[in-house]
Design an enzyme around this catalytic site. Structure first.
Site, PDB file in Angstrom:
ATOM      1  N   ASN A 137       0.868  -1.183   0.000  1.00  0.00           N
ATOM      2  CA  ASN A 137       0.000   0.000   0.000  1.00  0.00           C
ATOM      3  C   ASN A 137       0.902   1.229   0.000  1.00  0.00           C
ATOM      4  O   ASN A 137       1.541   1.530   1.002  1.00  0.00           O
ATOM      5  CB  ASN A 137      -0.896  -0.038   1.249  1.00  0.00           C
ATOM      6  CG  ASN A 137      -1.741   1.222   1.390  1.00  0.00           C
ATOM      7  OD1 ASN A 137      -1.786   2.058   0.486  1.00  0.00           O
ATOM      8  ND2 ASN A 137      -2.400   1.360   2.532  1.00  0.00           N
ATOM      9  N   TRP A 138       0.916   1.905  -1.118  1.00  0.00           N
ATOM     10  CA  TRP A 138       1.843   3.045  -1.255  1.00  0.00           C
ATOM     11  C   TRP A 138       1.294   4.320  -0.613  1.00  0.00           C
ATOM     12  O   TRP A 138       1.969   5.344  -0.595  1.00  0.00           O
ATOM     13  CB  TRP A 138       2.168   3.280  -2.738  1.00  0.00           C
ATOM     14  CG  TRP A 138       2.949   2.176  -3.372  1.00  0.00           C
ATOM     15  CD1 TRP A 138       3.354   0.999  -2.801  1.00  0.00           C
ATOM     16  CD2 TRP A 138       3.431   2.128  -4.727  1.00  0.00           C
ATOM     17  NE1 TRP A 138       4.056   0.231  -3.702  1.00  0.00           N
ATOM     18  CE2 TRP A 138       4.108   0.905  -4.902  1.00  0.00           C
ATOM     19  CE3 TRP A 138       3.353   3.000  -5.821  1.00  0.00           C
ATOM     20  CZ2 TRP A 138       4.707   0.532  -6.109  1.00  0.00           C
ATOM     21  CZ3 TRP A 138       3.937   2.634  -7.024  1.00  0.00           C
ATOM     22  CH2 TRP A 138       4.608   1.414  -7.168  1.00  0.00           C
ATOM     23  N   LYS A 139       0.062   4.266  -0.146  1.00  0.00           N
ATOM     24  CA  LYS A 139      -0.567   5.440   0.497  1.00  0.00           C
ATOM     25  C   LYS A 139      -0.376   6.680  -0.369  1.00  0.00           C
ATOM     26  O   LYS A 139      -0.395   6.582  -1.597  1.00  0.00           O
ATOM     27  CB  LYS A 139      -0.011   5.603   1.921  1.00  0.00           C
ATOM     28  CG  LYS A 139      -0.176   4.319   2.748  1.00  0.00           C
ATOM     29  CD  LYS A 139       0.051   4.493   4.213  1.00  0.00           C
ATOM     30  CE  LYS A 139      -0.144   3.155   4.919  1.00  0.00           C
ATOM     31  NZ  LYS A 139      -0.013   3.257   6.366  1.00  0.00           N
ATOM     32  N   HIS A 182      -9.605   1.260   5.279  1.00  0.00           N
ATOM     33  CA  HIS A 182      -8.290   1.420   5.916  1.00  0.00           C
ATOM     34  C   HIS A 182      -8.441   2.327   7.135  1.00  0.00           C
ATOM     35  O   HIS A 182      -9.242   3.256   7.135  1.00  0.00           O
ATOM     36  CB  HIS A 182      -7.303   2.028   4.912  1.00  0.00           C
ATOM     37  CG  HIS A 182      -5.891   1.957   5.403  1.00  0.00           C
ATOM     38  ND1 HIS A 182      -5.386   2.859   6.301  1.00  0.00           N
ATOM     39  CD2 HIS A 182      -4.906   1.068   5.156  1.00  0.00           C
ATOM     40  CE1 HIS A 182      -4.134   2.518   6.580  1.00  0.00           C
ATOM     41  NE2 HIS A 182      -3.817   1.441   5.896  1.00  0.00           N
ATOM     42  N   GLU A 197      -6.747   4.679   8.160  1.00  0.00           N
ATOM     43  CA  GLU A 197      -6.548   6.113   7.885  1.00  0.00           C
ATOM     44  C   GLU A 197      -7.829   6.722   7.319  1.00  0.00           C
ATOM     45  O   GLU A 197      -8.133   7.890   7.561  1.00  0.00           O
ATOM     46  CB  GLU A 197      -5.347   6.293   6.940  1.00  0.00           C
ATOM     47  CG  GLU A 197      -4.038   6.070   7.704  1.00  0.00           C
ATOM     48  CD  GLU A 197      -2.918   5.426   6.914  1.00  0.00           C
ATOM     49  OE1 GLU A 197      -2.936   5.461   5.669  1.00  0.00           O
ATOM     50  OE2 GLU A 197      -1.991   4.874   7.562  1.00  0.00           O
ATOM     51  N   GLU A 211      -5.344  -4.862  10.712  1.00  0.00           N
ATOM     52  CA  GLU A 211      -4.303  -3.859  10.906  1.00  0.00           C
ATOM     53  C   GLU A 211      -4.561  -3.126  12.226  1.00  0.00           C
ATOM     54  O   GLU A 211      -5.352  -2.174  12.259  1.00  0.00           O
ATOM     55  CB  GLU A 211      -4.312  -2.841   9.758  1.00  0.00           C
ATOM     56  CG  GLU A 211      -3.990  -3.412   8.410  1.00  0.00           C
ATOM     57  CD  GLU A 211      -3.415  -2.341   7.473  1.00  0.00           C
ATOM     58  OE1 GLU A 211      -2.293  -2.551   6.991  1.00  0.00           O
ATOM     59  OE2 GLU A 211      -4.064  -1.312   7.247  1.00  0.00           O
ATOM     60  N   GLY A 258       2.662   2.257  10.991  1.00  0.00           N
ATOM     61  CA  GLY A 258       3.623   3.345  10.857  1.00  0.00           C
ATOM     62  C   GLY A 258       4.362   3.667  12.149  1.00  0.00           C
ATOM     63  O   GLY A 258       5.020   4.698  12.258  1.00  0.00           O
ATOM     64  N   SER A 302       3.481  -2.196  10.444  1.00  0.00           N
ATOM     65  CA  SER A 302       4.932  -2.308  10.626  1.00  0.00           C
ATOM     66  C   SER A 302       5.479  -3.680  10.215  1.00  0.00           C
ATOM     67  O   SER A 302       6.361  -4.221  10.888  1.00  0.00           O
ATOM     68  CB  SER A 302       5.323  -1.954  12.065  1.00  0.00           C
ATOM     69  OG  SER A 302       4.979  -0.600  12.331  1.00  0.00           O
ATOM     70  N   GLY A 361       2.921  -1.046   4.382  1.00  0.00           N
ATOM     71  CA  GLY A 361       2.989   0.376   4.044  1.00  0.00           C
ATOM     72  C   GLY A 361       4.421   0.789   3.773  1.00  0.00           C
ATOM     73  O   GLY A 361       4.963   0.567   2.684  1.00  0.00           O
ATOM     74  N   GLY A 362       5.075   1.356   4.781  1.00  0.00           N
ATOM     75  CA  GLY A 362       6.423   1.909   4.624  1.00  0.00           C
ATOM     76  C   GLY A 362       7.417   1.002   3.912  1.00  0.00           C
ATOM     77  O   GLY A 362       8.120   1.444   2.995  1.00  0.00           O
TER      78      GLY A 362
HETATM   79  P1  13P Z   1       3.090   0.378   7.801  1.00  0.00           P
HETATM   80  O1  13P Z   1       3.583  -0.892   7.179  1.00  0.00           O
HETATM   81  O2  13P Z   1       3.838   1.586   7.329  1.00  0.00           O
HETATM   82  O3  13P Z   1       2.973   0.274   9.275  1.00  0.00           O
HETATM   83  O4  13P Z   1       1.585   0.590   7.244  1.00  0.00           O
HETATM   84  C1  13P Z   1       0.676  -0.428   7.346  1.00  0.00           C
HETATM   85  C2  13P Z   1      -0.535  -0.080   6.568  1.00  0.00           C
HETATM   86  O5  13P Z   1      -1.286   0.779   6.955  1.00  0.00           O
HETATM   87  C3  13P Z   1      -0.774  -0.801   5.303  1.00  0.00           C
HETATM   88  O6  13P Z   1      -2.056  -0.563   4.821  1.00  0.00           O
END
Ligand code: 13P
Length: 253
Positions: free
Chosen positions: A10-12, A96, A98, A168, A174, A214, A235-236
């Site tokens: 997920n590149w957000k 998600h 967020e 999640e 994050g 994470s 994510g990251g």
């Molecule tokens: P991180 O891997 O950066 O913690 O993000 C997880 C995430 O929200 C994937 O959708």
């Protein structure tokens, strides 16, 4: 039951067209010949079609980071399932944390998105997860159950087997603070049981439940060794080709 692992990046809200094309090309290269797992990238809407060109014929799949339930119309700021398909997407992340926390999307709205995705042939990846306060207050299972039951309202068994769920925990996103493999497995098993009760055991046995929060090269192997963890939503660590490559090529320990 053997389920096919699914690794999602997920590149957000990251990447310009140029960054996205380089990243996608690097990731696609490492996926050539991968036959026992699925890799899916969820770039921003603006680069979806360019990324689709970069990964064409490599087996890498694409997802949107959200989706509306209508094909078209006066829905400023939204993206329709038809647009996602047209850009080369096969799936959509929905609910998600967020979206829930920053943009106040609630379970009812998220359910409309899930059903909208399914109606147009997109695979919904429904995300659920508790906050730190909810975990510390002993509310984890109650919150997850609420999110799953309302997120999946009206979804029939035939669609459910295609649907992907992602656990999640909000406190792990994050933050560098991954759930332990035991904590993650406990919630995944709870979710699979819940789905077995809502549908049938056979449906629950088939669905893929991803862990997100994470996920890194150094914890993926242990997470993937858990019985009910069928993949990761990253994510990251998915923004760097090398670390995502290591995650894609996990080996259970
Ligand atoms: P991180 O891997 O950066 O913690 O993000 C997880 C995430 O929200 C994937 O959708």
């Amino acid at each position: 039951m053997k389920r096919r692992p699914l690794l999602v990046g997920n590149w957000k809200m990251h990447t310009t067209v140029l960054d996205a094309c380089h990243l996608a090309a690097d990731i696609a290269k490492t996926c050539l010949g991968l036959e026992d797992r699925d890799v899916l990238l969820a770039p921003p809407f603006t680069v979806l079609s360019q990324v689709a060109h970069m990964v064409a014929e490599t087996g890498v799949l694409l997802a949107a980071q959200n989706v509306c339930w209508e094909a078209q119309g006066a829905f400023t700021g939204e993206i329709s399932p038809l647009m996602v398909l047209d850009a080369g997407g096969a799936a959509a992340i929905v609910g998600h944390s967020e979206r829930r926390q920053i943009f106040h999307e609630d379970n009812v709205l998220i359910n409309k998105r899930v059903r909208g995705a399914l109606a147009f042939g997109l695979v919904p990846i429904l995300c659920v997860g508790e906050t730190l306060d909810e975990r510390e207050g002993g509310q984890t299972f109650k919150i997850i159950e609420e999110q799953i039951r309302s997120g999946l309202a009206g979804v029939v068994a035939a669609d459910m087997v295609e649907t992907v769920l992602a656990y999640e925990p909000v406190w792990a996103i994050g933050t560098g603070k991954t759930a332990t493999k035991e904590q993650a497995q406990e919630v995944h098993a709870f979710i699979r049981n819940l789905v077995a009760g809502m549908y049938e055991k056979d449906v629950a046995d088939q669905i893929r439940i991803l862990y997100g929060g994470s996920v890194k090269p150094d914890n993926i192997d242990a997470l993937m060794a858990q019985d009910d963890i069928d993949g990761a939503l990253v994510g990251g660590a998915a923004l760097n080709a090398e670390s995502f490559e290591r995650i894609i090529h996990f080996h259970k320990i």
